[in-house]
Design a protein around this motif. Structure first.
Motif, PDB file in Angstrom:
ATOM      1  N   SER A   1      -4.864  16.364   3.525  1.00 55.14           N
ATOM      2  CA  SER A   1      -4.374  15.117   2.941  1.00 55.14           C
ATOM      3  C   SER A   1      -5.130  13.959   3.566  1.00 55.14           C
ATOM      4  CB  SER A   1      -2.872  14.951   3.200  1.00 55.14           C
ATOM      5  OG  SER A   1      -2.384  13.813   2.500  1.00 55.14           O
ATOM      6  N   PHE A   2      -4.890  12.780   3.002  1.00 52.54           N
ATOM      7  CA  PHE A   2      -5.417  11.569   3.609  1.00 52.54           C
ATOM      8  C   PHE A   2      -4.626  11.310   4.900  1.00 52.54           C
ATOM      9  CE2 PHE A   2      -5.694   6.790   3.663  1.00 52.54           C
ATOM     10  CZ  PHE A   2      -7.020   6.771   4.060  1.00 52.54           C
TER      11      PHE A   2
ATOM     12  N   LYS B   1      -6.512   5.986  -7.575  1.00 51.60           N
ATOM     13  CA  LYS B   1      -5.299   6.739  -7.922  1.00 51.60           C
ATOM     14  C   LYS B   1      -4.998   6.615  -9.424  1.00 51.60           C
ATOM     15  CE  LYS B   1      -5.162   7.799  -3.624  1.00 51.60           C
ATOM     16  NZ  LYS B   1      -4.330   7.337  -2.531  1.00 51.60           N
TER      17      LYS B   1
ATOM     18  N   TYR C   1      -9.872  17.400   1.720  1.00 47.27           N
ATOM     19  CA  TYR C   1     -10.105  16.438   2.810  1.00 47.27           C
ATOM     20  C   TYR C   1     -10.513  17.243   4.033  1.00 47.27           C
ATOM     21  CZ  TYR C   1      -7.133  13.092   0.238  1.00 47.27           C
ATOM     22  OH  TYR C   1      -6.587  12.260  -0.708  1.00 47.27           O
TER      23      TYR C   1
ATOM     24  N   ASP D   1       4.946  12.873  -0.564  1.00 49.08           N
ATOM     25  CA  ASP D   1       3.763  12.024  -0.673  1.00 49.08           C
ATOM     26  C   ASP D   1       3.146  12.324  -2.037  1.00 49.08           C
ATOM     27  OD1 ASP D   1       1.285  10.825  -0.692  1.00 49.08           O
ATOM     28  OD2 ASP D   1       0.871  11.216   1.432  1.00 49.08           O
TER      29      ASP D   1
ATOM     30  N   SER E   1       0.900   5.656  -4.509  1.00 51.41           N
ATOM     31  CA  SER E   1      -0.130   4.677  -4.127  1.00 51.41           C
ATOM     32  C   SER E   1      -0.777   4.137  -5.399  1.00 51.41           C
ATOM     33  CB  SER E   1      -1.210   5.343  -3.272  1.00 51.41           C
ATOM     34  OG  SER E   1      -2.378   4.530  -3.228  1.00 51.41           O
TER      35      SER E   1
ATOM     36  N   ALA F   1      -3.138   8.976   6.168  1.00 54.29           N
ATOM     37  CA  ALA F   1      -1.914   8.176   6.103  1.00 54.29           C
ATOM     38  C   ALA F   1      -0.653   9.045   6.057  1.00 54.29           C
ATOM     39  CB  ALA F   1      -1.944   7.260   4.880  1.00 54.29           C
ATOM     40  N   SER F   2      -0.774  10.271   5.503  1.00 55.33           N
ATOM     41  CA  SER F   2       0.389  11.172   5.421  1.00 55.33           C
ATOM     42  C   SER F   2       0.934  11.504   6.810  1.00 55.33           C
ATOM     43  CB  SER F   2       0.014  12.490   4.730  1.00 55.33           C
ATOM     44  OG  SER F   2      -0.580  12.259   3.488  1.00 55.33           O
TER      45      SER F   2
ATOM     46  N   SER G   1       0.844  -1.203   0.000  1.00 58.91           N
ATOM     47  CA  SER G   1       0.000   0.000   0.000  1.00 58.91           C
ATOM     48  C   SER G   1       0.878   1.251   0.000  1.00 58.91           C
ATOM     49  CB  SER G   1      -0.931   0.041   1.221  1.00 58.91           C
ATOM     50  OG  SER G   1      -0.192   0.282   2.403  1.00 58.91           O
ATOM     51  N   GLY G   2       0.265   2.363  -0.338  1.00 60.40           N
ATOM     52  CA  GLY G   2       0.959   3.644  -0.222  1.00 60.40           C
ATOM     53  C   GLY G   2       1.296   3.936   1.229  1.00 60.40           C
ATOM     54  N   THR G   3       0.398   3.527   2.119  1.00 62.26           N
ATOM     55  CA  THR G   3       0.612   3.726   3.555  1.00 62.26           C
ATOM     56  C   THR G   3       1.860   2.974   4.027  1.00 62.26           C
ATOM     57  OG1 THR G   3      -1.771   3.904   3.811  1.00 62.26           O
ATOM     58  CG2 THR G   3      -0.504   3.477   5.811  1.00 62.26           C
TER      59      THR G   3
ATOM     60  N   GLY H   1      -1.720  -1.231  -3.264  1.00 61.39           N
ATOM     61  CA  GLY H   1      -0.285  -1.269  -3.540  1.00 61.39           C
ATOM     62  C   GLY H   1       0.338   0.101  -3.435  1.00 61.39           C
TER      63      GLY H   1
ATOM     64  N   CYS I   1       1.207  10.251  -3.713  1.00 61.47           N
ATOM     65  CA  CYS I   1       0.143   9.256  -3.925  1.00 61.47           C
ATOM     66  C   CYS I   1      -0.873   9.723  -4.970  1.00 61.47           C
ATOM     67  CB  CYS I   1      -0.539   8.929  -2.608  1.00 61.47           C
ATOM     68  SG  CYS I   1       0.508   7.902  -1.549  1.00 61.47           S
ATOM     69  N   HIS I   2      -0.990  11.070  -5.149  1.00 60.68           N
ATOM     70  CA  HIS I   2      -1.898  11.611  -6.166  1.00 60.68           C
ATOM     71  C   HIS I   2      -1.156  11.899  -7.476  1.00 60.68           C
ATOM     72  CE1 HIS I   2      -4.626  13.632  -2.847  1.00 60.68           C
ATOM     73  NE2 HIS I   2      -4.449  12.349  -2.655  1.00 60.68           N
TER      74      HIS I   2
ATOM     75  N   VAL J   1       2.721  17.018   0.400  1.00 61.18           N
ATOM     76  CA  VAL J   1       1.761  16.183  -0.343  1.00 61.18           C
ATOM     77  C   VAL J   1       1.419  16.908  -1.644  1.00 61.18           C
ATOM     78  CG1 VAL J   1      -0.537  15.120  -0.283  1.00 61.18           C
ATOM     79  CG2 VAL J   1       0.794  15.363   1.839  1.00 61.18           C
TER      80      VAL J   1
HETATM   81  C1  PLP Z   1      -4.180   7.195  -1.044  1.00 60.03           C
HETATM   82  C2  PLP Z   1      -3.247   8.030  -0.253  1.00 60.03           C
HETATM   83  C3  PLP Z   1      -2.344   7.481   0.659  1.00 60.03           C
HETATM   84  C4  PLP Z   1      -2.373   6.046   1.075  1.00 60.03           C
HETATM   85  O1  PLP Z   1      -2.284   5.161   0.040  1.00 60.03           O
HETATM   86  P1  PLP Z   1      -2.897   3.681   0.220  1.00 60.03           P
HETATM   87  O2  PLP Z   1      -2.343   2.981  -0.980  1.00 60.03           O
HETATM   88  O3  PLP Z   1      -4.385   3.817   0.187  1.00 60.03           O
HETATM   89  O4  PLP Z   1      -2.380   3.134   1.496  1.00 60.03           O
HETATM   90  C5  PLP Z   1      -1.435   8.324   1.278  1.00 60.03           C
HETATM   91  N1  PLP Z   1      -1.420   9.640   1.015  1.00 60.03           N
HETATM   92  C6  PLP Z   1      -2.286  10.209   0.167  1.00 60.03           C
HETATM   93  C7  PLP Z   1      -2.198  11.664  -0.090  1.00 60.03           C
HETATM   94  C8  PLP Z   1      -3.237   9.419  -0.474  1.00 60.03           C
HETATM   95  O5  PLP Z   1      -4.125   9.994  -1.295  1.00 60.03           O
END
Ligand code: PLP
Length: 377
Positions: free
Chosen positions: A79-80, A188, A325, A157, A183, A82-83, A53-55, A195, A159-160, A131
């Motif tokens: 942000s999500f 995404k 968010y 980060d 991510s 997880a950041s 995962s991205g996390t 992943g 992920c986007h 991010v």
């Molecule tokens: C989706 C996302 C994550 C986490 O990614 P996952 O693959 O869902 O674990 C982290 N940071 C941002 C900004 C995200 O959009």
């Protein structure tokens, strides 16, 4: 309901996955390094470390940079979660830097202002995680310069932002950071189901992250600490995790990479139409020679008074609006930490509505969304 984001899966993608299912390896096998190489080549990084995962990628990136108890990690509140969670996993403390009100990205001027204060108080961050909100690269030159001046490391980060470009170079090449994280969640830019991947140019960081994704175990004789007592020997050298990506996922990701440029072009076209119709004044910020957004999201802004009603009416019309968010510090888990609210963040959140944006959104659907928003605003 038109969703706000959606994956595209081709017959070739399905074939690629089926081929792995018929092979000897289901868990991490020969396809994972191919996928890592494909992403690394695409974004001009030396190494890619694929995880589940991205996390997980954010977590091992923090650990590889030595984040631990007593450290501060700063990130963006828009942000999500997880950041920020990645720092808490390591026992570190989190704080937030206010955003630029037009893009939602971490504001480099705010970052500098906060660093000046933190230096006086002796609590400078060890790592800063900008991010690339909605896919638009942050002001990385300036954030990097501050990193040099104040001695923090940088995890992007992204992920986007797979497919984004900054000063005509791909996001992920690590010119202005230590590690960049992607991510592959289905909403995404490309997907592997679940992943993620951590990109770096530093062989030592890559090696540490590879260990961390699989229990801290190595089977590489050259790296052994102790003398092997047989050909079965392997060593656990640190406390790692099972964050491995499967070959099934990697095959999907590898196949998806073939469409990446086409999808970015499509997303960019759809975003351009949104901006032209709904916010032409914002076009120059998003279509400049300096930055190319990957356009993961299109965030529309209305007055705070209009937000809930606009959101509800869009949903009633079958338009899957969303909000990206709520500031992370407003989450109950973070409220306990008594973090300060940030004015630009509050303002951004109060009026934000995410409109559907994905490569297969057609012009009829988009015109419907346009017409509806223009008639209500
Ligand atoms: C989706 C996302 C994550 C986490 O990614 P996952 O693959 O869902 O674990 C982290 N940071 C941002 C900004 C995200 O959009």
């Amino acid at each position: 309901m038109i969703p706000y984001g959606r994956q595209s899966i081709s017959e070739a993608d399905i074939e690629a996955v089926v081929e792995v299912l018929r092979s000897d390896f289901l868990t991490q096998g020969p396809v994972v390094p191919h996928f890592e190489q494909a992403v690394a080549d695409y974004c001009g990084a030396r190494f890619g470390v694929a995880v589940n995962s991205g996390t997980a990628a954010l977590h091992i990136a923090c650990l590889a940079l030595g984040v631990g108890p007593g450290d501060w990690v700063w990130t963006s509140p828009i942000s999500f979660v997880a950041s920020a969670n990645c720092a808490l996993y390591c026992g570190a403390q989190v704080d937030f830097v206010d955003i630029e009100s037009d893009t939602g990205n971490m504001c480099a001027m705010e970052l500098e202002r906060k660093l000046v204060v933190a230096k006086k108080e002796g609590r400078l961050p060890k790592v800063v995680i900008p991010v690339h909100f909605a896919g638009l690269p942050c002001d990385m030159k300036e954030i990097y310069r501050l990193g040099q001046a104040y001695g923090f490391r940088i995890i992007e980060d992204a992920c986007h932002a797979l497919g984004a470009r900054y000063h005509d170079e791909p996001t992920g090449n690590g010119r202005y950071s230590d590690i960049t994280v992607f991510s592959f969640h289905p909403v995404k830019i490309i997907t592997t189901g679940e992943g993620g991947m951590a990109m770096t140019n530093d062989p030592a960081l890559a090696k540490t992250m590879r260990l961390l994704r699989s229990h801290g175990i190595t089977r590489e004789p050259a790296d052994f600490i102790n003398e092997p007592d047989g050909p079965w020997y392997y060593e656990q050298q640190m406390l790692g995790f099972n964050y491995r990506m499967t070959d099934i996922q990697a095959a999907l990701g590898l196949s998806q990479m073939a469409n990446l440029e086409g999808w970015i072009a499509k997303r960019s076209e759809i975003a351009h139409r949104y901006f032209e119709t709904l916010a032409p004044e914002r076009l120059p910020r998003y279509f400049s020679a300096e930055r190319r957004s990957a356009f993961h999201l299109y965030v529309h802004h209305v007055s705070p008074e209009q937000r809930t009603v606009t959101f509800q009416r869009l949903r009633e019309k079958g338009i899957g609006a969303n909000v990206h968010y709520m500031p992370i510090y407003k989450q109950p888990w973070y409220q306990k930490r008594a973090l300060m609210p940030h004015p630009h963040t509050e303002q951004f959140y109060a009026g934000a509505i995410t409109l559907p944006l994905f490569p297969t959104l057609n012009t009829v659907q988009q015109d419907l969304i346009h017409a509806y928003l223009i008639s209500t605003v």
